[in-house]
Motif scaffolding. Structure first.
Motif, mmCIF file in Angstrom:
data_model
loop_
_atom_site.group_PDB
_atom_site.id
_atom_site.type_symbol
_atom_site.label_atom_id
_atom_site.label_comp_id
_atom_site.label_asym_id
_atom_site.label_seq_id
_atom_site.Cartn_x
_atom_site.Cartn_y
_atom_site.Cartn_z
ATOM 1 N N GLY A 53 -10.320 22.837 29.315
ATOM 2 C CA GLY A 53 -9.760 24.042 29.921
ATOM 3 C C GLY A 53 -10.189 25.320 29.219
ATOM 4 O O GLY A 53 -10.162 25.411 27.996
ATOM 5 N N VAL A 54 -10.587 26.305 30.007
ATOM 6 C CA VAL A 54 -11.013 27.594 29.449
ATOM 7 C C VAL A 54 -10.124 28.730 29.951
ATOM 8 O O VAL A 54 -10.540 29.882 30.026
ATOM 9 C CB VAL A 54 -12.499 27.884 29.780
ATOM 10 N N ASP A 55 -8.863 28.408 30.265
ATOM 11 C CA ASP A 55 -7.928 29.436 30.700
ATOM 12 C C ASP A 55 -7.565 30.385 29.561
ATOM 13 O O ASP A 55 -6.969 31.441 29.807
ATOM 14 C CB ASP A 55 -6.654 28.791 31.263
ATOM 15 N N ASN A 56 -7.922 30.037 28.330
ATOM 16 C CA ASN A 56 -7.656 30.910 27.181
ATOM 17 C C ASN A 56 -8.844 31.807 26.848
ATOM 18 O O ASN A 56 -8.897 32.406 25.777
ATOM 19 C CB ASN A 56 -7.275 30.081 25.948
ATOM 20 N N VAL A 57 -9.788 31.912 27.773
ATOM 21 C CA VAL A 57 -10.991 32.725 27.564
ATOM 22 C C VAL A 57 -11.075 33.808 28.634
ATOM 23 O O VAL A 57 -10.902 33.528 29.825
ATOM 24 C CB VAL A 57 -12.272 31.862 27.626
ATOM 25 N N ASP A 58 -11.358 35.035 28.216
ATOM 26 C CA ASP A 58 -11.641 36.115 29.167
ATOM 27 C C ASP A 58 -13.090 35.944 29.605
ATOM 28 O O ASP A 58 -14.014 36.477 28.985
ATOM 29 C CB ASP A 58 -11.422 37.477 28.495
ATOM 30 N N ILE A 59 -13.276 35.191 30.670
ATOM 31 C CA ILE A 59 -14.631 34.838 31.134
ATOM 32 C C ILE A 59 -15.416 36.087 31.534
ATOM 33 O O ILE A 59 -16.606 36.220 31.221
ATOM 34 C CB ILE A 59 -14.560 33.871 32.329
ATOM 35 N N GLU A 60 -14.750 37.020 32.191
ATOM 36 C CA GLU A 60 -15.438 38.235 32.648
ATOM 37 C C GLU A 60 -15.941 39.047 31.457
ATOM 38 O O GLU A 60 -17.068 39.553 31.470
ATOM 39 C CB GLU A 60 -14.511 39.072 33.516
ATOM 40 N N ALA A 61 -15.119 39.163 30.422
ATOM 41 C CA ALA A 61 -15.526 39.928 29.240
ATOM 42 C C ALA A 61 -16.708 39.255 28.548
ATOM 43 O O ALA A 61 -17.639 39.928 28.088
ATOM 44 C CB ALA A 61 -14.352 40.066 28.269
ATOM 45 N N ALA A 62 -16.671 37.927 28.462
ATOM 46 C CA ALA A 62 -17.785 37.208 27.847
ATOM 47 C C ALA A 62 -19.062 37.399 28.657
ATOM 48 O O ALA A 62 -20.139 37.653 28.087
ATOM 49 C CB ALA A 62 -17.447 35.725 27.741
ATOM 50 N N THR A 63 -18.950 37.309 29.952
ATOM 51 C CA THR A 63 -20.128 37.422 30.816
ATOM 52 C C THR A 63 -20.736 38.813 30.731
ATOM 53 O O THR A 63 -21.971 38.960 30.692
ATOM 54 C CB THR A 63 -19.753 37.088 32.275
ATOM 55 N N ARG A 64 -19.880 39.833 30.672
ATOM 56 C CA ARG A 64 -20.390 41.205 30.560
ATOM 57 C C ARG A 64 -21.222 41.390 29.299
ATOM 58 O O ARG A 64 -22.159 42.198 29.280
ATOM 59 C CB ARG A 64 -19.229 42.205 30.564
ATOM 60 N N ARG A 65 -20.888 40.641 28.264
ATOM 61 C CA ARG A 65 -21.607 40.780 26.996
ATOM 62 C C ARG A 65 -22.708 39.733 26.824
ATOM 63 O O ARG A 65 -23.287 39.600 25.750
ATOM 64 C CB ARG A 65 -20.614 40.701 25.830
ATOM 65 N N PRO B 124 -6.201 22.766 36.587
ATOM 66 C CA PRO B 124 -6.529 23.843 35.646
ATOM 67 C C PRO B 124 -5.545 24.995 35.837
ATOM 68 O O PRO B 124 -4.945 25.140 36.915
ATOM 69 C CB PRO B 124 -7.945 24.245 36.058
ATOM 70 N N LEU B 125 -5.383 25.802 34.810
ATOM 71 C CA LEU B 125 -4.531 26.975 34.927
ATOM 72 C C LEU B 125 -5.375 28.168 35.342
ATOM 73 O O LEU B 125 -6.328 28.542 34.667
ATOM 74 C CB LEU B 125 -3.832 27.268 33.604
ATOM 75 N N ASN B 126 -5.031 28.752 36.479
ATOM 76 C CA ASN B 126 -5.674 29.974 36.945
ATOM 77 C C ASN B 126 -4.649 30.752 37.765
ATOM 78 O O ASN B 126 -3.473 30.368 37.840
ATOM 79 C CB ASN B 126 -6.949 29.663 37.749
#
Length: 333
Positions: free
Chosen positions: A83-95, A210-212
């Motif tokens: 599970g990656v619900d504890n990750v800001d996926i958008e912020a990671a992708t932007r960088r 999954p948590l979303n």
């Protein structure tokens, strides 16, 4: 990699204990480093240590935009689990940071814990154990699983494993999922239905989603009210899928028979009043904590780091395809 890359590994208590993952990282020119804090790290602890690292192997830490802003060298974050619900996926992708995970690595471990909860709930194992330690020789009448109905909410990798194990115990299984599994659907002991019917009919309801934003508090007060008074709720997925205040109320008032919870919306849940209820079994998010699962997670999370730092696609990622699209766009502009 021109110079030796460094990977911060936060699940230090388990990582490498049952695998050769540390050696594999070193063989590929990557130095494993463990933080001076117990897992999981707080956001502030991560902010203190993350800056020099090229990669992060993490577990339950919250990877926020602040963390990614601080991690100027970070190229990949590799979940030691699924599970990656504890990750800001958008912020990671932007960088341009690749977010990877290890699907399938712990599915059997979580499924087996779920089945263990079924037996513990029906045979009052925890309460009778505690009574005997107090030198109380009491008896409690339990019930058998054979012929009972298990409702599986989410029939992905873990939910499917749970369903198969339950059917091997001669249980009937109802399933709910937006994408039905054709193998399960063909089994005579299994039937797909809608969520409301599953909750109304099942003797046990087990969550494997999954948590979303779509699943957060999916099991709310209204849906809990649909369950039978004799039914039990099991959650080995994510605490946020359940409205915990509503669950506390229905458990305290006896509107369902009990629950078994391995996960909570806030962990550790020391201030959660659910811990005080006598009809609840709780464990500290141990679903993936078997030797086999830890070994699998070690190896996949390490391999994901190695591949990304070598400029190759990872084994599993939730945003690599998005980063590839951005690269194509940038190269064609």
């Amino acid at each position: 990699m021109m110079s030796k890359a460094k990977v911060l590994i936060t699940p230090q208590a388990s990582f490498g204990k049952f695998s050769q993952a540390e050696e594999i990282l070193r063989e590929n020119g990557i130095e494993p480093v463990f933080p001076p804090y117990p897992h999981p790290l707080t956001e502030n602890q991560l902010l203190e240590v993350i800056a020099p690292f090229d990669a992060l192997i993490f577990g339950l830490e919250l990877l926020t935009e602040r963390v990614f802003e601080k991690a100027k060298n970070l190229k990949v974050v590799s979940k030691h689990g699924v599970g990656v619900d504890n990750v800001d996926i958008e912020a990671a992708t932007r960088r341009g940071i690749v977010v990877t995970n290890a699907p399938g690595s712990n599915e059997n471990a979580v499924a087996e814990l779920t089945i263990a909860f079924l037996f513990m709930l029906t045979r009052h194992v925890v309460q009778l154990h505690e009574d005997l330690r107090k030198k109380q020789w009491g008896k409690m009448v339990g019930m058998e699983l054979e012929g009972k109905i298990l409702g599986v909410v989410g029939t992905g990798r873990i939910g499917k494993r749970v369903a198969k194990k339950a059917m091997a115990l001669d249980m009937r299984v109802l399933g709910y999922d937006l994408v039905p599994d054709q193998e399960l659907a063909s089994h005579p002991q299994f039937q797909y239905t809608d969520l409301e019917q599953l909750l109304q009919t099942s003797d046990f309801v087990t969550l494997h989603l999954p948590l979303n934003e779509k699943t957060r508090k999916l099991i709310n007060r209204e849906r809990l009210a649909l369950m039978k008074r004799t039914a039990f709720l099991i959650n080995t997925a994510r605490g946020g899928i359940v409205d915990e205040k509503a669950l506390y109320d229905v458990l305290k008032e006896g509107r369902i028979a009990g629950a078994a919870l391995d996960v909570f919306s806030q962990e550790p849940p020391f201030d959660n009043p659910i811990l005080e209820l006598p009809n609840v079994i709780t464990t500290p998010h141990i679903g993936a904590d078997t030797r086999e699962a830890v070994r699998n997670m070690d190896e996949v999370s390490a391999k994901n780091v190695i591949l990304v730092l070598q400029g190759k696609p990872p084994l599993h990622s939730v945003n690599f395809h998005l980063l590839q699209k951005e690269d194509v766009h940038e190269s064609s502009s």
